[in-house]
Write an enzyme that holds these catalytic residues in place. Structure first.
Site, PDB file in Angstrom:
ATOM      1  N   ASP A 287       0.827  -1.209   0.000  1.00  0.00           N
ATOM      2  CA  ASP A 287       0.000   0.000   0.000  1.00  0.00           C
ATOM      3  C   ASP A 287       0.862   1.261   0.000  1.00  0.00           C
ATOM      4  O   ASP A 287       1.975   1.267   0.533  1.00  0.00           O
ATOM      5  CB  ASP A 287      -0.911  -0.025   1.243  1.00  0.00           C
TER       6      ASP A 287
ATOM      7  N   LEU B  67      10.905 -20.549  -5.210  1.00  0.00           N
ATOM      8  CA  LEU B  67      10.041 -19.659  -4.420  1.00  0.00           C
ATOM      9  C   LEU B  67       8.679 -19.715  -5.103  1.00  0.00           C
ATOM     10  O   LEU B  67       8.606 -19.781  -6.326  1.00  0.00           O
ATOM     11  CB  LEU B  67      10.588 -18.216  -4.473  1.00  0.00           C
TER      12      LEU B  67
ATOM     13  N   HIS C 239       2.183   3.427  -9.079  1.00  0.00           N
ATOM     14  CA  HIS C 239       1.968   2.003  -9.374  1.00  0.00           C
ATOM     15  C   HIS C 239       3.141   1.461 -10.186  1.00  0.00           C
ATOM     16  O   HIS C 239       3.584   0.329  -9.990  1.00  0.00           O
ATOM     17  CB  HIS C 239       0.650   1.804 -10.130  1.00  0.00           C
TER      18      HIS C 239
HETATM   19  C1  IPE Z   1      -5.406  -2.790  -0.137  1.00  0.00           C
HETATM   20  O1  IPE Z   1      -5.062  -1.463  -0.330  1.00  0.00           O
HETATM   21  C2  IPE Z   1      -5.378  -3.525  -1.418  1.00  0.00           C
HETATM   22  C3  IPE Z   1      -4.075  -3.596  -2.100  1.00  0.00           C
HETATM   23  C4  IPE Z   1      -2.923  -3.209  -1.667  1.00  0.00           C
HETATM   24  C5  IPE Z   1      -4.143  -4.201  -3.378  1.00  0.00           C
HETATM   25  P1  IPE Z   1      -6.154  -0.319  -0.438  1.00  0.00           P
HETATM   26  O2  IPE Z   1      -5.412   0.953  -0.516  1.00  0.00           O
HETATM   27  O3  IPE Z   1      -7.131  -0.607  -1.516  1.00  0.00           O
HETATM   28  O4  IPE Z   1      -6.914  -0.455   0.970  1.00  0.00           O
HETATM   29  P2  IPE Z   1      -7.901   0.547   1.715  1.00  0.00           P
HETATM   30  O5  IPE Z   1      -8.952   0.932   0.734  1.00  0.00           O
HETATM   31  O6  IPE Z   1      -7.101   1.736   2.136  1.00  0.00           O
HETATM   32  O7  IPE Z   1      -8.406  -0.216   2.883  1.00  0.00           O
HETATM   33  C1  IPE Z   2      -1.662   0.226  -3.348  1.00  0.00           C
HETATM   34  O1  IPE Z   2      -1.418   1.581  -3.369  1.00  0.00           O
HETATM   35  C2  IPE Z   2      -1.869  -0.341  -4.714  1.00  0.00           C
HETATM   36  C3  IPE Z   2      -3.244  -0.768  -5.000  1.00  0.00           C
HETATM   37  C4  IPE Z   2      -4.260  -0.764  -4.191  1.00  0.00           C
HETATM   38  C5  IPE Z   2      -3.461  -1.250  -6.347  1.00  0.00           C
HETATM   39  P1  IPE Z   2      -2.614   2.631  -3.350  1.00  0.00           P
HETATM   40  O2  IPE Z   2      -3.005   2.919  -4.745  1.00  0.00           O
HETATM   41  O3  IPE Z   2      -3.707   2.160  -2.462  1.00  0.00           O
HETATM   42  O4  IPE Z   2      -1.891   3.891  -2.707  1.00  0.00           O
HETATM   43  P2  IPE Z   2      -2.502   4.907  -1.667  1.00  0.00           P
HETATM   44  O5  IPE Z   2      -2.999   4.117  -0.494  1.00  0.00           O
HETATM   45  O6  IPE Z   2      -3.606   5.635  -2.349  1.00  0.00           O
HETATM   46  O7  IPE Z   2      -1.347   5.790  -1.309  1.00  0.00           O
HETATM   47 MG    MG Z   3      -4.106   2.400  -0.490  1.00  0.00          MG
END
Ligand code: IPE
Ligand code: IPE
Ligand code: MG
Length: 264
Positions: free
Chosen positions: A25, A136, A42
């Site tokens: 995240d 792995l 990303h």
């Molecule tokens: C969780 O992250 C899902 C992934 C990392 C793929 P999110 O950024 O979507 O989670 P929430 O919405 O903050 O809980």
């Molecule tokens: C995690 O990073 C990746 C996915 C959920 C695909 P985020 O896109 O949730 O990044 P933040 O949380 O908005 O910083």
């Molecule tokens: Mg996020």
């Protein structure tokens, strides 16, 4: 099958986790901090994946499971969803041959029915190519939700019982767990979430029942080799009691109870 339930049997474990599961995240915030579009975060996130896979190999971790797209991420703007799908396709094209060359088995878990046929075909081909690799196991969770996983397992188990004419008066762990989407792996020993949030966001809710949790404010694109080593070191100092006392744990390890936190 490698699966063993910690609520049925006290699992054996080592100071290096066998299975690490990560909620990657913070990509969006990483980009925002640099006045870049979220997508740039990303893209950098894919590089962090590469480094993490490499470090897992170095550390002798056997299973790495990465949360790439949750069943709730469809709620994001259509453009971001489409770029994420695009990135997944490109990563499959660019990385799978390298994974194979490094002896890595590649798997995807999640409800793939919502993906387009091209992506599904690539996933199937990548899994087939790397099926017999043993270095792995890298699992990517895509359109994955922990609740979906439990429900699909129940539905499959039930269907199979019906077709075998077997009447089931109650569900047990033994009946259900072979149908969970990660039945091929031991449960995660270590769960890591980057980005500062302290929640599961519907990741492997069944399989994380006894997993050690590690939360870090680092954003996923910044999570590098030393970050993973820090998390693994923290894991190595935990006392995994599985319901027992510290003394019982020490006795099971054949050491004095004063040393359990170093040895566990
Ligand atoms: C969780 O992250 C899902 C992934 C990392 C793929 P999110 O950024 O979507 O989670 P929430 O919405 O903050 O809980
Ligand atoms: C995690 O990073 C990746 C996915 C959920 C695909 P985020 O896109 O949730 O990044 P933040 O949380 O908005 O910083
Ligand atoms: Mg996020």
């Amino acid at each position: 099958m490698n699966y063993e339930s910690p609520t049925q049997v006290i699992p054996a474990f080592t100071s290096v986790p066998r299975h690490v599961a990560i909620v990657m995240d913070g990509n969006g915030r990483w980009a925002k901090n640099r006045f870049m579009p979220r997508v740039a975060g990303h893209k950098r996130g894919v590089e962090a994946v590469r480094e993490t896979v490499k470090t897992c190999g170095e550390l002798g971790i056997e299973y790495l499971t990465l949360f790439a797209f949750s069943s709730e991420n469809w709620r994001r703007p259509a453009e971001e969803v489409s770029v994420l799908m695009q990135l997944f396709l490109v990563a499959l094209d660019n990385e799978v041959a390298k994974l194979h060359a490094n002896g890595i088995r590649f798997k995807v878990i999640g409800d793939l029915t919502r993906f387009d046929a091209r992506l599904r075909d690539k996933i199937a081909a990548s899994e087939a190519l790397t099926e017999s690799n043993t270095a792995l196991t890298l699992t990517v969770a895509a359109n994955y939700g922990g609740r979906w996983d439990i429900l699909q397992a129940m539905n499959k188990a039930q269907k199979e019982c019906v077709s075998a004419n077997r009447e089931v008066s109650e569900f047990t762990e033994d009946l259900l767990t072979p149908y969970l989407s990660m039945a091929y792996a031991p449960e995660p020993d270590l769960f890591i979430r980057t980005g500062g949030e302290q929640r599961l966001s519907n990741f492997l809710i069944w399989q994380l029942a006894y997993t050690e949790f590690y939360f870090t404010p680092e954003l996923w694109p910044d999570f590098g080799r030393s970050s993973l080593i820090r998390a693994v070191d923290s894991y190595g100092k935990r006392e995994r009691r599985f319901g027992r006392t510290s003394d019982q744990l020490a006795a099971s390890l054949g050491i004095s109870s004063d040393c359990t936190s170093d040895a566990a």
